[in-house]
Design an enzyme around this catalytic site. Structure first.
Site, PDB file in Angstrom:
ATOM      1  N   ASP A  60       0.263  -1.077   0.067  1.00 59.99           N
ATOM      2  CA  ASP A  60       0.009   0.291   0.417  1.00 59.99           C
ATOM      3  C   ASP A  60       1.221   0.682   0.278  1.00 59.99           C
ATOM      4  O   ASP A  60       1.837   1.525   0.485  1.00 59.99           O
ATOM      5  CB  ASP A  60      -0.749  -0.166   0.805  1.00 59.99           C
ATOM      6  CG  ASP A  60      -1.952   0.719   1.346  1.00 59.99           C
ATOM      7  OD1 ASP A  60      -2.133   2.169   0.413  1.00 59.99           O
ATOM      8  OD2 ASP A  60      -2.941   0.920   2.173  1.00 59.99           O
ATOM      9  N   THR A 131      -4.030  12.800 -15.034  1.00 58.29           N
ATOM     10  CA  THR A 131      -4.964  13.390 -15.184  1.00 58.29           C
ATOM     11  C   THR A 131      -4.863  14.753 -16.617  1.00 58.29           C
ATOM     12  O   THR A 131      -4.111  15.434 -15.626  1.00 58.29           O
ATOM     13  CB  THR A 131      -5.947  12.267 -15.206  1.00 58.29           C
ATOM     14  OG1 THR A 131      -6.742  12.654 -15.532  1.00 58.29           O
ATOM     15  CG2 THR A 131      -5.882  13.684 -13.502  1.00 58.29           C
ATOM     16  N   ASP A 132      -5.024  14.710 -17.024  1.00 59.24           N
ATOM     17  CA  ASP A 132      -5.989  15.944 -17.713  1.00 59.24           C
ATOM     18  C   ASP A 132      -7.170  17.048 -16.735  1.00 59.24           C
ATOM     19  O   ASP A 132      -7.428  17.989 -17.393  1.00 59.24           O
ATOM     20  CB  ASP A 132      -6.337  15.906 -19.662  1.00 59.24           C
ATOM     21  CG  ASP A 132      -7.560  14.876 -20.089  1.00 59.24           C
ATOM     22  OD1 ASP A 132      -7.955  13.931 -18.780  1.00 59.24           O
ATOM     23  OD2 ASP A 132      -8.279  15.366 -21.057  1.00 59.24           O
ATOM     24  N   GLU A 133      -7.743  15.821 -16.570  1.00 60.43           N
ATOM     25  CA  GLU A 133      -9.056  16.815 -15.443  1.00 60.43           C
ATOM     26  C   GLU A 133      -8.435  17.477 -14.725  1.00 60.43           C
ATOM     27  O   GLU A 133      -9.363  17.926 -13.624  1.00 60.43           O
ATOM     28  CB  GLU A 133      -9.827  14.918 -14.899  1.00 60.43           C
ATOM     29  CG  GLU A 133      -9.990  14.446 -15.747  1.00 60.43           C
ATOM     30  CD  GLU A 133     -10.978  13.310 -15.305  1.00 60.43           C
ATOM     31  OE1 GLU A 133     -11.991  13.417 -14.268  1.00 60.43           O
ATOM     32  OE2 GLU A 133     -11.052  11.622 -15.471  1.00 60.43           O
ATOM     33  N   TYR A 156     -11.525  13.599  -6.954  1.00 60.16           N
ATOM     34  CA  TYR A 156     -10.871  12.563  -7.752  1.00 60.16           C
ATOM     35  C   TYR A 156      -9.547  13.520  -8.444  1.00 60.16           C
ATOM     36  O   TYR A 156      -8.497  13.038  -8.207  1.00 60.16           O
ATOM     37  CB  TYR A 156     -11.475  11.700  -9.104  1.00 60.16           C
ATOM     38  CG  TYR A 156      -9.982  11.319 -10.052  1.00 60.16           C
ATOM     39  CD1 TYR A 156      -9.199  10.716  -9.447  1.00 60.16           C
ATOM     40  CD2 TYR A 156     -10.207  11.562 -11.339  1.00 60.16           C
ATOM     41  CE1 TYR A 156      -8.133   9.681 -10.426  1.00 60.16           C
ATOM     42  CE2 TYR A 156      -9.403  11.081 -12.200  1.00 60.16           C
ATOM     43  CZ  TYR A 156      -8.812  10.080 -11.916  1.00 60.16           C
ATOM     44  OH  TYR A 156      -7.430  10.008 -12.734  1.00 60.16           O
ATOM     45  N   LYS A 160      -5.641  14.531  -7.569  1.00 61.07           N
ATOM     46  CA  LYS A 160      -4.552  14.055  -8.667  1.00 61.07           C
ATOM     47  C   LYS A 160      -4.117  15.383  -9.100  1.00 61.07           C
ATOM     48  O   LYS A 160      -2.696  15.221  -9.102  1.00 61.07           O
ATOM     49  CB  LYS A 160      -5.945  14.112  -9.886  1.00 61.07           C
ATOM     50  CG  LYS A 160      -6.073  12.582 -10.134  1.00 61.07           C
ATOM     51  CD  LYS A 160      -5.014  11.587  -9.613  1.00 61.07           C
ATOM     52  CE  LYS A 160      -3.298  11.524 -11.159  1.00 61.07           C
ATOM     53  NZ  LYS A 160      -2.726   9.864 -10.984  1.00 61.07           N
TER      54      LYS A 160
END
Ligand code: NAD
Ligand code: TYD
Length: 350
Positions: A60, A131-133, A156, A160
Protein backbone atom coordinates in the site's frame (compact mmCIF):
# COMPACT_ATOMS: atom_id res chain seq x y z
CA UNK A 1 20.82 -3.43 -14.37
CA UNK A 2 18.52 -0.55 -13.39
CA UNK A 3 15.75 -1.13 -10.84
CA UNK A 4 12.47 0.62 -11.57
CA UNK A 5 9.49 0.75 -9.23
CA UNK A 6 6.17 0.85 -11.06
CA UNK A 7 3.24 1.53 -8.73
CA UNK A 8 -0.28 0.45 -9.66
CA UNK A 9 1.08 -2.01 -12.21
CA UNK A 10 -1.80 -4.45 -11.75
CA UNK A 11 -4.37 -1.86 -12.87
CA UNK A 12 -5.52 -0.92 -16.34
CA UNK A 13 -2.80 1.42 -17.64
CA UNK A 14 -0.15 0.14 -15.21
CA UNK A 15 -0.38 -3.42 -16.55
CA UNK A 16 0.29 -2.17 -20.11
CA UNK A 17 3.25 -0.12 -18.86
CA UNK A 18 4.68 -3.05 -16.85
CA UNK A 19 4.32 -5.42 -19.84
CA UNK A 20 6.03 -2.93 -22.17
CA UNK A 21 8.95 -2.26 -19.81
CA UNK A 22 9.49 -5.92 -18.82
CA UNK A 23 9.48 -7.10 -22.44
CA UNK A 24 11.42 -4.23 -23.98
CA UNK A 25 14.07 -3.59 -21.34
CA UNK A 26 15.63 -6.87 -20.22
CA UNK A 27 18.36 -4.85 -18.45
CA UNK A 28 15.76 -3.30 -16.13
CA UNK A 29 14.50 -5.02 -13.01
CA UNK A 30 10.83 -4.05 -12.77
CA UNK A 31 9.25 -4.04 -9.32
CA UNK A 32 5.47 -3.77 -9.51
CA UNK A 33 4.02 -2.49 -6.22
CA UNK A 34 0.24 -2.73 -6.09
CA UNK A 35 -2.27 -3.06 -3.27
CA UNK A 36 -4.65 -5.09 -5.47
CA UNK A 37 -7.72 -3.03 -4.67
CA UNK A 38 -10.91 -3.90 -6.58
CA UNK A 39 -9.18 -2.29 -9.63
CA UNK A 40 -5.94 -4.29 -9.43
CA UNK A 41 -5.83 -7.71 -11.01
CA UNK A 42 -2.80 -9.97 -11.42
CA UNK A 43 -4.64 -11.77 -14.24
CA UNK A 44 -3.69 -8.71 -16.32
CA UNK A 45 -0.05 -9.83 -16.20
CA UNK A 46 -0.07 -13.64 -16.48
CA UNK A 47 1.88 -13.51 -19.76
CA UNK A 48 4.92 -11.83 -18.17
CA UNK A 49 4.78 -12.76 -14.48
CA UNK A 50 7.47 -15.46 -14.73
CA UNK A 51 9.96 -13.25 -16.59
CA UNK A 52 13.28 -13.02 -14.67
CA UNK A 53 13.29 -9.19 -14.66
CA UNK A 54 9.83 -8.90 -13.06
CA UNK A 55 8.85 -8.91 -9.36
CA UNK A 56 5.43 -8.29 -7.86
CA UNK A 57 5.11 -6.88 -4.34
CA UNK A 58 1.72 -6.45 -2.77
CA UNK A 59 1.82 -3.18 -0.86
CA UNK A 60 0.00 0.00 0.00
CA UNK A 61 1.60 3.32 -1.01
CA UNK A 62 -0.05 4.95 2.01
CA UNK A 63 2.10 2.71 4.25
CA UNK A 64 5.42 4.59 4.59
CA UNK A 65 7.20 1.64 6.25
CA UNK A 66 6.29 -0.58 3.32
CA UNK A 67 7.39 2.05 0.80
CA UNK A 68 10.73 2.50 2.61
CA UNK A 69 11.22 -1.25 2.77
CA UNK A 70 10.84 -1.51 -0.99
CA UNK A 71 13.29 1.35 -1.63
CA UNK A 72 15.80 -0.35 0.72
CA UNK A 73 15.36 -3.92 -0.47
CA UNK A 74 15.49 -3.22 -4.21
CA UNK A 75 17.66 -0.07 -4.34
CA UNK A 76 15.09 1.71 -6.48
CA UNK A 77 16.58 4.14 -9.03
CA UNK A 78 13.48 5.13 -10.96
CA UNK A 79 9.77 5.38 -10.16
CA UNK A 80 6.83 5.34 -12.56
CA UNK A 81 3.92 6.21 -10.30
CA UNK A 82 0.48 5.11 -11.51
CA UNK A 83 -1.18 3.76 -8.33
CA UNK A 84 -4.32 5.75 -7.64
CA UNK A 85 -7.99 5.69 -7.01
CA UNK A 86 -9.12 6.56 -10.53
CA UNK A 87 -12.90 6.62 -10.91
CA UNK A 88 -14.75 9.96 -10.70
CA UNK A 89 -18.09 8.42 -9.62
CA UNK A 90 -16.42 6.63 -6.70
CA UNK A 91 -14.73 9.89 -5.70
CA UNK A 92 -18.18 11.38 -5.31
CA UNK A 93 -19.42 8.59 -3.03
CA UNK A 94 -16.13 7.85 -1.19
CA UNK A 95 -13.70 10.78 -1.48
CA UNK A 96 -11.62 9.75 1.56
CA UNK A 97 -9.94 6.88 -0.29
CA UNK A 98 -8.86 9.36 -3.01
CA UNK A 99 -7.31 11.74 -0.52
CA UNK A 100 -5.45 8.89 1.17
CA UNK A 101 -4.07 7.13 -1.89
CA UNK A 102 -3.68 9.94 -4.41
CA UNK A 103 -2.37 12.64 -2.09
CA UNK A 104 -0.90 10.90 0.94
CA UNK A 105 0.37 7.92 -1.08
CA UNK A 106 2.13 10.20 -3.58
CA UNK A 107 3.66 12.17 -0.71
CA UNK A 108 5.04 8.93 0.81
CA UNK A 109 6.68 7.93 -2.47
CA UNK A 110 8.19 11.40 -2.95
CA UNK A 111 9.48 11.42 0.60
CA UNK A 112 11.01 7.95 0.30
CA UNK A 113 12.65 8.85 -3.03
CA UNK A 114 14.09 12.07 -1.57
CA UNK A 115 15.46 10.30 1.53
CA UNK A 116 16.92 7.35 -0.39
CA UNK A 117 18.42 9.42 -3.20
CA UNK A 118 19.78 12.16 -0.90
CA UNK A 119 23.30 13.18 -1.95
CA UNK A 120 23.13 11.23 -5.20
CA UNK A 121 20.29 12.23 -7.48
CA UNK A 122 22.36 11.38 -10.59
CA UNK A 123 20.49 8.95 -12.87
CA UNK A 124 17.42 8.92 -10.63
CA UNK A 125 13.90 9.76 -11.81
CA UNK A 126 10.47 10.13 -10.25
CA UNK A 127 7.85 10.05 -13.02
CA UNK A 128 4.29 10.86 -11.94
CA UNK A 129 1.37 9.82 -14.16
CA UNK A 130 -1.53 12.23 -14.03
CA UNK A 131 -4.69 13.20 -15.86
CA UNK A 132 -6.04 16.04 -17.99
CA UNK A 133 -8.90 16.35 -15.48
CA UNK A 134 -6.68 18.56 -13.29
CA UNK A 135 -7.28 21.39 -15.79
CA UNK A 136 -11.04 21.37 -15.18
CA UNK A 137 -13.62 21.64 -17.93
CA UNK A 138 -13.46 23.33 -21.35
CA UNK A 139 -16.21 25.18 -23.21
CA UNK A 140 -16.94 24.55 -26.90
CA UNK A 141 -13.48 25.62 -28.02
CA UNK A 142 -9.86 25.52 -26.85
CA UNK A 143 -7.48 22.79 -25.74
CA UNK A 144 -5.61 22.04 -22.51
CA UNK A 145 -1.90 22.88 -22.81
CA UNK A 146 0.88 22.30 -20.27
CA UNK A 147 0.43 25.89 -19.06
CA UNK A 148 -3.36 25.81 -18.60
CA UNK A 149 -4.19 26.77 -14.99
CA UNK A 150 -5.33 23.98 -12.73
CA UNK A 151 -9.08 24.08 -11.98
CA UNK A 152 -10.10 20.59 -10.83
CA UNK A 153 -13.80 20.06 -10.21
CA UNK A 154 -14.24 16.55 -8.77
CA UNK A 155 -12.70 14.99 -5.65
CA UNK A 156 -10.77 12.69 -8.04
CA UNK A 157 -9.31 15.52 -10.12
CA UNK A 158 -8.67 17.65 -7.02
CA UNK A 159 -6.70 14.80 -5.45
CA UNK A 160 -4.67 14.29 -8.65
CA UNK A 161 -4.05 18.06 -8.92
CA UNK A 162 -2.83 18.04 -5.35
CA UNK A 163 -0.45 15.17 -6.08
CA UNK A 164 0.91 17.03 -9.15
CA UNK A 165 1.58 20.09 -6.97
CA UNK A 166 3.45 17.95 -4.43
CA UNK A 167 5.62 16.48 -7.21
CA UNK A 168 6.51 20.00 -8.45
CA UNK A 169 7.17 21.13 -4.87
CA UNK A 170 9.70 18.28 -4.44
CA UNK A 171 11.39 19.36 -7.69
CA UNK A 172 11.57 23.03 -6.68
CA UNK A 173 12.42 22.58 -3.03
CA UNK A 174 14.53 19.41 -2.91
CA UNK A 175 15.71 19.16 -6.55
CA UNK A 176 14.15 15.72 -6.84
CA UNK A 177 14.39 14.79 -10.54
CA UNK A 178 10.75 14.59 -11.58
CA UNK A 179 8.56 14.35 -14.66
CA UNK A 180 4.78 14.65 -14.94
CA UNK A 181 2.43 13.72 -17.75
CA UNK A 182 -1.28 14.52 -17.98
CA UNK A 183 -3.21 12.25 -20.27
CA UNK A 184 -6.73 12.22 -21.70
CA UNK A 185 -9.25 9.33 -21.34
CA UNK A 186 -7.76 5.93 -22.07
CA UNK A 187 -9.56 2.90 -23.48
CA UNK A 188 -8.53 -0.63 -24.42
CA UNK A 189 -8.05 -4.12 -22.95
CA UNK A 190 -8.06 -4.69 -19.16
CA UNK A 191 -10.04 -1.59 -18.17
CA UNK A 192 -12.30 -2.18 -15.18
CA UNK A 193 -15.98 -2.12 -16.25
CA UNK A 194 -16.90 0.85 -14.08
CA UNK A 195 -15.52 3.14 -16.81
CA UNK A 196 -17.69 4.05 -19.78
CA UNK A 197 -16.43 1.84 -22.63
CA UNK A 198 -16.00 -1.53 -20.82
CA UNK A 199 -19.22 -0.90 -18.87
CA UNK A 200 -21.12 -0.45 -22.15
CA UNK A 201 -19.48 -3.52 -23.72
CA UNK A 202 -20.39 -5.63 -20.68
CA UNK A 203 -23.99 -4.39 -20.58
CA UNK A 204 -24.48 -4.77 -24.32
CA UNK A 205 -23.19 -8.33 -24.19
CA UNK A 206 -25.88 -9.09 -21.60
CA UNK A 207 -28.57 -6.96 -23.33
CA UNK A 208 -28.70 -4.66 -20.29
CA UNK A 209 -29.46 -0.90 -20.50
CA UNK A 210 -26.52 1.45 -21.13
CA UNK A 211 -26.68 4.36 -18.68
CA UNK A 212 -25.91 7.67 -20.41
CA UNK A 213 -25.45 10.52 -17.94
CA UNK A 214 -27.48 13.66 -18.69
CA UNK A 215 -27.97 14.25 -22.40
CA UNK A 216 -24.77 12.45 -23.41
CA UNK A 217 -23.35 15.72 -24.76
CA UNK A 218 -20.17 15.73 -22.63
CA UNK A 219 -17.00 15.42 -24.67
CA UNK A 220 -13.91 13.33 -23.98
CA UNK A 221 -10.65 12.91 -25.95
CA UNK A 222 -9.94 9.16 -26.22
CA UNK A 223 -6.53 7.50 -26.49
CA UNK A 224 -5.75 3.78 -26.92
CA UNK A 225 -4.01 2.53 -23.77
CA UNK A 226 -0.97 1.11 -25.60
CA UNK A 227 -0.38 4.54 -27.12
CA UNK A 228 -0.36 5.96 -23.59
CA UNK A 229 2.15 3.27 -22.51
CA UNK A 230 4.32 4.19 -25.52
CA UNK A 231 4.17 7.87 -24.51
CA UNK A 232 5.16 6.98 -20.93
CA UNK A 233 8.13 5.00 -22.29
CA UNK A 234 9.27 7.96 -24.43
CA UNK A 235 8.84 10.50 -21.60
CA UNK A 236 10.60 8.25 -19.05
CA UNK A 237 13.62 7.92 -21.33
CA UNK A 238 13.76 11.28 -23.10
CA UNK A 239 11.66 13.76 -21.09
CA UNK A 240 13.38 16.89 -19.73
CA UNK A 241 13.64 16.76 -15.94
CA UNK A 242 11.13 19.08 -14.26
CA UNK A 243 8.90 19.23 -17.34
CA UNK A 244 5.25 18.36 -17.89
CA UNK A 245 3.92 16.68 -21.03
CA UNK A 246 0.29 16.52 -22.14
CA UNK A 247 -0.73 13.30 -23.89
CA UNK A 248 -3.93 13.02 -25.93
CA UNK A 249 -5.57 11.27 -28.83
CA UNK A 250 -6.70 14.35 -30.78
CA UNK A 251 -9.93 12.35 -30.85
CA UNK A 252 -12.94 14.13 -29.36
CA UNK A 253 -16.30 12.38 -29.10
CA UNK A 254 -19.54 13.29 -27.38
CA UNK A 255 -20.51 10.40 -25.12
CA UNK A 256 -23.67 9.72 -27.09
CA UNK A 257 -21.88 9.61 -30.46
CA UNK A 258 -19.25 7.28 -29.00
CA UNK A 259 -21.91 5.02 -27.51
CA UNK A 260 -23.83 4.85 -30.79
CA UNK A 261 -20.61 3.93 -32.63
CA UNK A 262 -19.85 1.27 -30.01
CA UNK A 263 -23.40 -0.13 -30.33
CA UNK A 264 -22.90 -0.56 -34.07
CA UNK A 265 -19.56 -2.33 -33.58
CA UNK A 266 -21.16 -4.66 -31.01
CA UNK A 267 -24.11 -5.49 -33.30
CA UNK A 268 -21.71 -6.30 -36.10
CA UNK A 269 -19.37 -8.45 -33.96
CA UNK A 270 -22.20 -10.30 -32.21
CA UNK A 271 -24.12 -10.87 -35.44
CA UNK A 272 -27.10 -8.91 -34.16
CA UNK A 273 -29.42 -6.90 -36.40
CA UNK A 274 -28.09 -3.36 -36.85
CA UNK A 275 -29.86 -1.08 -34.33
CA UNK A 276 -30.44 -3.76 -31.67
CA UNK A 277 -27.88 -2.32 -29.25
CA UNK A 278 -28.91 1.32 -29.70
CA UNK A 279 -32.33 0.39 -28.29
CA UNK A 280 -30.57 -0.27 -24.96
CA UNK A 281 -29.45 3.37 -24.58
CA UNK A 282 -30.99 4.77 -21.39
CA UNK A 283 -30.56 8.43 -20.39
CA UNK A 284 -30.10 8.65 -16.60
CA UNK A 285 -29.54 11.36 -14.00
CA UNK A 286 -26.38 13.37 -14.69
CA UNK A 287 -23.17 12.94 -12.66
CA UNK A 288 -22.82 15.67 -10.00
CA UNK A 289 -20.46 18.42 -11.21
CA UNK A 290 -20.02 16.62 -14.56
CA UNK A 291 -17.14 18.23 -16.54
CA UNK A 292 -18.42 19.19 -20.00
CA UNK A 293 -15.40 18.85 -22.24
CA UNK A 294 -11.78 17.65 -22.07
CA UNK A 295 -9.42 18.04 -25.03
CA UNK A 296 -5.65 17.93 -25.09
CA UNK A 297 -3.07 19.81 -27.12
CA UNK A 298 -0.28 17.23 -27.36
CA UNK A 299 1.98 19.23 -29.69
CA UNK A 300 4.78 19.48 -27.07
CA UNK A 301 5.36 15.72 -26.80
CA UNK A 302 4.83 15.31 -30.55
CA UNK A 303 7.34 18.01 -31.49
CA UNK A 304 9.92 17.56 -28.72
CA UNK A 305 9.87 13.79 -28.20
CA UNK A 306 8.46 12.50 -31.50
CA UNK A 307 5.52 10.58 -30.02
CA UNK A 308 2.13 10.44 -31.69
CA UNK A 309 -0.98 8.23 -31.37
CA UNK A 310 -0.66 5.18 -33.61
CA UNK A 311 -4.28 4.04 -33.88
CA UNK A 312 -7.37 5.56 -35.43
CA UNK A 313 -10.31 5.41 -33.03
CA UNK A 314 -12.39 3.05 -35.22
CA UNK A 315 -9.51 0.55 -35.25
CA UNK A 316 -8.89 0.94 -31.51
CA UNK A 317 -12.55 0.46 -30.69
CA UNK A 318 -12.76 -2.64 -32.85
CA UNK A 319 -9.61 -4.12 -31.21
CA UNK A 320 -11.02 -3.28 -27.77
CA UNK A 321 -14.37 -4.97 -28.41
CA UNK A 322 -12.55 -8.04 -29.81
CA UNK A 323 -10.45 -8.25 -26.65
CA UNK A 324 -13.47 -8.12 -24.31
CA UNK A 325 -15.40 -10.66 -26.37
CA UNK A 326 -12.39 -13.01 -26.50
CA UNK A 327 -11.73 -12.53 -22.76
CA UNK A 328 -15.26 -12.80 -21.42
CA UNK A 329 -13.88 -14.85 -18.47
CA UNK A 330 -11.80 -11.82 -17.44
CA UNK A 331 -14.87 -9.58 -17.67
CA UNK A 332 -17.11 -12.02 -15.80
CA UNK A 333 -14.47 -12.53 -13.04
CA UNK A 334 -14.08 -8.82 -12.35
CA UNK A 335 -17.79 -8.06 -12.64
CA UNK A 336 -19.06 -10.49 -10.01
CA UNK A 337 -19.35 -10.08 -6.23
CA UNK A 338 -18.28 -6.62 -5.10
CA UNK A 339 -18.86 -5.19 -8.59
CA UNK A 340 -22.52 -6.18 -8.53
CA UNK A 341 -22.99 -4.37 -5.21
CA UNK A 342 -21.22 -1.29 -6.61
CA UNK A 343 -23.34 -1.39 -9.77
CA UNK A 344 -26.63 -1.64 -7.88
CA UNK A 345 -25.69 1.19 -5.55
CA UNK A 346 -24.36 3.43 -8.35
CA UNK A 347 -27.06 2.93 -10.96
CA UNK A 348 -30.22 2.02 -9.09
CA UNK A 349 -30.26 5.39 -7.38
CA UNK A 350 -30.13 7.21 -10.72
P1 NAD B 1 -6.90 1.71 -12.22
O1 NAD B 1 -7.93 2.12 -11.23
O2 NAD B 1 -7.27 0.74 -13.30
O3 NAD B 1 -5.65 1.08 -11.46
C1 NAD B 1 -5.12 1.64 -10.29
C2 NAD B 1 -4.17 0.62 -9.68
O4 NAD B 1 -3.63 1.20 -8.48
C3 NAD B 1 -4.86 -0.68 -9.26
O5 NAD B 1 -4.08 -1.79 -9.67
C4 NAD B 1 -4.93 -0.60 -7.74
O6 NAD B 1 -4.88 -1.87 -7.11
C5 NAD B 1 -3.70 0.23 -7.43
N1 NAD B 1 -3.81 0.94 -6.15
C6 NAD B 1 -4.87 1.69 -5.71
N2 NAD B 1 -4.63 2.15 -4.47
C7 NAD B 1 -3.38 1.71 -4.13
C8 NAD B 1 -2.56 1.89 -2.98
N3 NAD B 1 -3.00 2.58 -1.92
N4 NAD B 1 -1.34 1.32 -2.97
C9 NAD B 1 -0.90 0.60 -4.03
N5 NAD B 1 -1.64 0.39 -5.13
C10 NAD B 1 -2.86 0.95 -5.19
O7 NAD B 1 -6.35 3.07 -12.83
P2 NAD B 1 -5.85 3.41 -14.30
O8 NAD B 1 -7.01 3.82 -15.12
O9 NAD B 1 -4.94 2.34 -14.78
O10 NAD B 1 -5.01 4.73 -14.01
C11 NAD B 1 -3.63 4.64 -13.64
C12 NAD B 1 -3.09 6.04 -13.45
O11 NAD B 1 -3.24 6.81 -14.64
C13 NAD B 1 -3.80 6.82 -12.34
O12 NAD B 1 -2.84 7.57 -11.64
C14 NAD B 1 -4.76 7.73 -13.10
O13 NAD B 1 -5.01 8.92 -12.38
C15 NAD B 1 -3.96 8.01 -14.37
N6 NAD B 1 -4.77 8.30 -15.57
C16 NAD B 1 -5.80 7.47 -15.93
C17 NAD B 1 -6.52 7.76 -17.10
C18 NAD B 1 -7.64 6.85 -17.57
O14 NAD B 1 -8.32 7.19 -18.56
N7 NAD B 1 -7.86 5.70 -16.98
C19 NAD B 1 -6.20 8.88 -17.87
C20 NAD B 1 -5.14 9.70 -17.44
C21 NAD B 1 -4.42 9.39 -16.29
P1 TYD C 1 -15.53 7.68 -17.34
O1 TYD C 1 -15.18 6.49 -18.17
O2 TYD C 1 -16.01 7.47 -15.95
O3 TYD C 1 -14.27 8.66 -17.39
P2 TYD C 1 -14.13 10.21 -16.88
O4 TYD C 1 -15.27 10.55 -16.02
O5 TYD C 1 -12.85 10.14 -16.10
O6 TYD C 1 -14.04 11.02 -18.12
O7 TYD C 1 -16.66 8.49 -18.10
C1 TYD C 1 -16.48 8.97 -19.44
C2 TYD C 1 -17.68 9.82 -19.79
O8 TYD C 1 -18.86 8.97 -19.85
C3 TYD C 1 -18.01 10.88 -18.75
O9 TYD C 1 -18.49 12.05 -19.39
C4 TYD C 1 -19.13 10.25 -17.91
C5 TYD C 1 -19.86 9.39 -18.93
N1 TYD C 1 -20.48 8.15 -18.37
C6 TYD C 1 -21.81 7.85 -18.68
O10 TYD C 1 -22.51 8.60 -19.40
N2 TYD C 1 -22.35 6.69 -18.17
C7 TYD C 1 -21.64 5.85 -17.38
O11 TYD C 1 -22.20 4.82 -16.91
C8 TYD C 1 -20.27 6.16 -17.08
C9 TYD C 1 -19.43 5.27 -16.22
C10 TYD C 1 -19.74 7.32 -17.61
Amino acid sequence: MKTILITGGAGFIGSHVVRRFVKKYSDYQIINMDLLTYAGNLENLTDIDSMPNYTFVRGDITDIEMVNKIFDAYRIEGVVHLAAESHVDRSITDPAAFIRTNIFGTFNLLHAAKEHWKGNMEGKLFYHISTDEVYGSLGDTGLFTETTSYDPKSPYSASKASSDHLVRAYFNTFHLPVLISNCSNNYGPNQFPEKLIPLCIHNLQHLKPIPVYGKGENIRDWLYVEDHAAAIDVIFHRGMIGETYNIGGNNEWTNIALIRALCDVMDQKLGRAQGTSQQLIAFVKDRAGHDMRYAIDSSKIQEELGWKPSLQFEEGLSKTVDWYLENSDWLENVSSGAYEKYYDKQYNQR
